[in-house]
Design a protein around this motif. Structure first.
Motif, PDB file in Angstrom:
ATOM      1  N   UNK A   1      13.758  -5.107  -0.721  1.00 35.94           N
ATOM      2  CA  UNK A   1      13.899  -6.329  -0.759  1.00 35.94           C
ATOM      3  C   UNK A   1      13.606  -7.747  -1.820  1.00 35.94           C
ATOM      4  N   UNK A   2      13.147  -6.688  -2.769  1.00 32.79           N
ATOM      5  CA  UNK A   2      12.828  -7.690  -3.890  1.00 32.79           C
ATOM      6  C   UNK A   2      11.209  -8.265  -4.070  1.00 32.79           C
ATOM      7  N   UNK A   3      10.529  -7.372  -2.586  1.00 31.38           N
ATOM      8  CA  UNK A   3       8.754  -7.236  -2.737  1.00 31.38           C
ATOM      9  C   UNK A   3       8.347  -6.695  -3.687  1.00 31.38           C
ATOM     10  N   UNK A   4       7.066  -6.528  -4.182  1.00 30.82           N
ATOM     11  CA  UNK A   4       6.359  -6.072  -4.933  1.00 30.82           C
ATOM     12  C   UNK A   4       5.462  -4.579  -3.845  1.00 30.82           C
ATOM     13  N   UNK A   5       5.270  -2.845  -4.830  1.00 31.68           N
ATOM     14  CA  UNK A   5       4.983  -2.096  -3.693  1.00 31.68           C
ATOM     15  C   UNK A   5       4.325  -0.803  -5.109  1.00 31.68           C
ATOM     16  N   UNK A   6       3.484  -0.809  -4.289  1.00 29.26           N
ATOM     17  CA  UNK A   6       2.988   0.332  -4.952  1.00 29.26           C
ATOM     18  C   UNK A   6       2.454   2.047  -4.651  1.00 29.26           C
ATOM     19  N   UNK A   7       2.310   3.150  -4.847  1.00 29.01           N
ATOM     20  CA  UNK A   7       2.254   4.404  -4.133  1.00 29.01           C
ATOM     21  C   UNK A   7       0.451   4.569  -5.993  1.00 29.01           C
ATOM     22  N   UNK A   8      -0.354   5.107  -4.360  1.00 36.33           N
ATOM     23  CA  UNK A   8      -1.562   4.312  -4.856  1.00 36.33           C
ATOM     24  C   UNK A   8      -2.544   5.948  -4.890  1.00 36.33           C
ATOM     25  N   UNK A   9      -2.753   6.443  -5.559  1.00 35.74           N
ATOM     26  CA  UNK A   9      -3.692   7.632  -5.172  1.00 35.74           C
ATOM     27  C   UNK A   9      -4.888   7.755  -5.221  1.00 35.74           C
ATOM     28  N   UNK A  10      -5.782   8.333  -4.386  1.00 33.90           N
ATOM     29  CA  UNK A  10      -7.332   8.371  -4.617  1.00 33.90           C
ATOM     30  C   UNK A  10      -8.057   9.703  -5.132  1.00 33.90           C
ATOM     31  N   UNK A  11      -8.709   9.914  -6.293  1.00 30.80           N
ATOM     32  CA  UNK A  11      -9.403  11.224  -6.274  1.00 30.80           C
ATOM     33  C   UNK A  11     -10.132  11.389  -6.761  1.00 30.80           C
ATOM     34  N   UNK A  12     -11.319  11.306  -5.273  1.00 32.69           N
ATOM     35  CA  UNK A  12     -13.568  11.085  -5.919  1.00 32.69           C
ATOM     36  C   UNK A  12     -13.747   9.905  -6.355  1.00 32.69           C
ATOM     37  N   UNK A  13     -12.643   9.004  -5.494  1.00 32.13           N
ATOM     38  CA  UNK A  13     -13.215   7.390  -5.591  1.00 32.13           C
ATOM     39  C   UNK A  13     -14.427   7.097  -4.088  1.00 32.13           C
TER      40      UNK A  13
END
Length: 385
Positions: free
Chosen positions: A203-215
């Motif tokens: 739809x034109x909106x931005x998105x992201x894949x987020x990875x959390x490693x030992x946060x």
């Protein structure tokens, strides 16, 4: 029941409508999409100046004390204009978690920055296996002294690539699909161990894949009860569903008007195609679907602040069901009545349909909520009957 807007609400509606009519025409929107962030920082500043970023927060914390009705008004206008800015993830979702789950000290520190347009939030909850189930959480949160260590991966985080803080759901106990043992954490997006891959959604909106490693996060990062955060998630998502319903109504209203205008001007066989009765019937049916969605969006705004979580969720499922079905019908008919031009990137109709489709799939599509509503005994509970 009085559904008329107050004088202040009409002023809000007019102010937002004028701003977007002047600065969010379709060609301008296409230019905003081409920026590195995929949306307009200038418009974000304008929203802040108009008070839209402070709208739902308490006045004592730097907000304007608006409620679900004011959110509905703003969302509908943004739906008309197909805005791209992260208003929903920052103000409605992120703001909802702060209002219902953060301490007063946290709100005093964060709300003024959100209101000024200096801080963006995003809700990181969806995982590869979870689909629409908010309680399906594999991301782990393990105690580390007084704090926590988070590990996991979140997908399709709306505007997660530009957010300064991420609201993350993580499992503090129990099995992957247990409703208990889910915590909600406010995580600095720049913290060590956080990585993001941004992309543009359909739809034109931005998105992201987020990875959390030992946060690692401190105890102050917890929003609500770390062992039972799902009720908080449900409440905020219900409020977001109400806002999405209003946005969908605005988008449907705009694409219906665009379609009717096209029927009046497009000529075939020596006459406007809108003179053909079969096409008139389709346009009328689009209007019926739109009005059905509008009534349910109003119900969503009325129920968004309902304290009875079971009844609120029941009604919100009905809202999502009808709005999703109406959005699909109106969008499909707009494409059919326009013909091939509607499928081009240079014309607005296809973009409205894409946004309506994305709204339907956000927090569960129409069929998902139909199944869940049926499983809960229908719209009217047996006890109420």
């Amino acid at each position: 029941m009085d559904f008329d807007l107050t004088e202040e609400q009409r002023l809000l509606q007019d102010s937002v409508g004028r701003l977007l009519a002047d600065r969010y025409k379709f060609e301008q929107r296409k230019a905003y999409m081409k920026t590195p962030e995929g949306w307009s920082r200038e418009m974000w500043t304008a929203y802040a100046e108009l008070g839209l970023l402070a709208l739902p927060f308490a006045e004592a914390e730097g907000g304007h004390g608006g409620g679900a009705e004011e959110t509905m008004i703003v969302a509908e206008q943004m739906g008309r204009a197909l805005t791209l800015e992260p208003w929903l993830p920052t103000v409605v979702l992120g703001g909802g978690f702060l209002r219902h789950g953060a301490s007063a000290e946290q709100r005093r520190a964060l709300v003024p920055r959100i209101a000024a347009g200096e801080m963006l939030l995003a809700f990181a909850h969806t995982e590869a296996q979870s689909r629409y189930d908010l309680h399906d959480v594999a991301t782990a949160a393990k105690r580390d002294g007084a704090g926590w260590v988070l590990d996991g991966r979140k997908t399709v985080v709306l505007h997660g690539d530009s957010a300064h803080r991420l609201v993350v759901t993580a499992r503090t106990g129990g099995g992957q699909r247990d409703r208990k043992g889910i915590g909600v954490f406010l995580v600095d997006a720049a913290a060590p161990g956080v990585s993001r891959r941004g992309f543009t959604a359909v739809d034109g909106h931005r998105a992201a894949e987020v990875t959390l490693e030992g946060v690692r996060v401190g105890p102050e990062a917890v929003l609500g009860d770390p062992e039972d955060g799902l009720p908080l998630v449900d409440r905020v998502v219900d409020e977001a569903i109400a806002a999405l319903a209003a946005e969908a109504v605005g988008a449907m209203e705009a694409v219906h008007a665009l379609t009717v205008e096209y029927l009046k001007t497009r000529r075939q066989f020596g006459r406007p195609i809108g003179s053909f009765q079969a096409l008139q019937h389709r346009a009328a049916e689009m209007m019926v679907a739109l009005e059905e969605a509008r009534s349910m969006a109003m119900l969503g705004a009325m129920m968004a602040e309902e304290e009875d979580a079971v009844e609120r969720r029941r009604q919100m499922r009905a809202v999502k069901l009808q709005v999703g079905r109406s959005a699909k019908y109106v969008g499909q008919q707009a494409i059919q009545l326009h013909g091939g031009i509607a499928m081009t990137m240079e014309y607005a109709a296809g973009h409205y349909f894409k946004r309506l489709t994305a709204i339907d799939m956000t927090f569960g599509d129409a069929e998902h909520h139909l199944d869940a509503l049926a499983g809960a005994g229908g719209l009217i509970s047996a006890a109420a009957a």
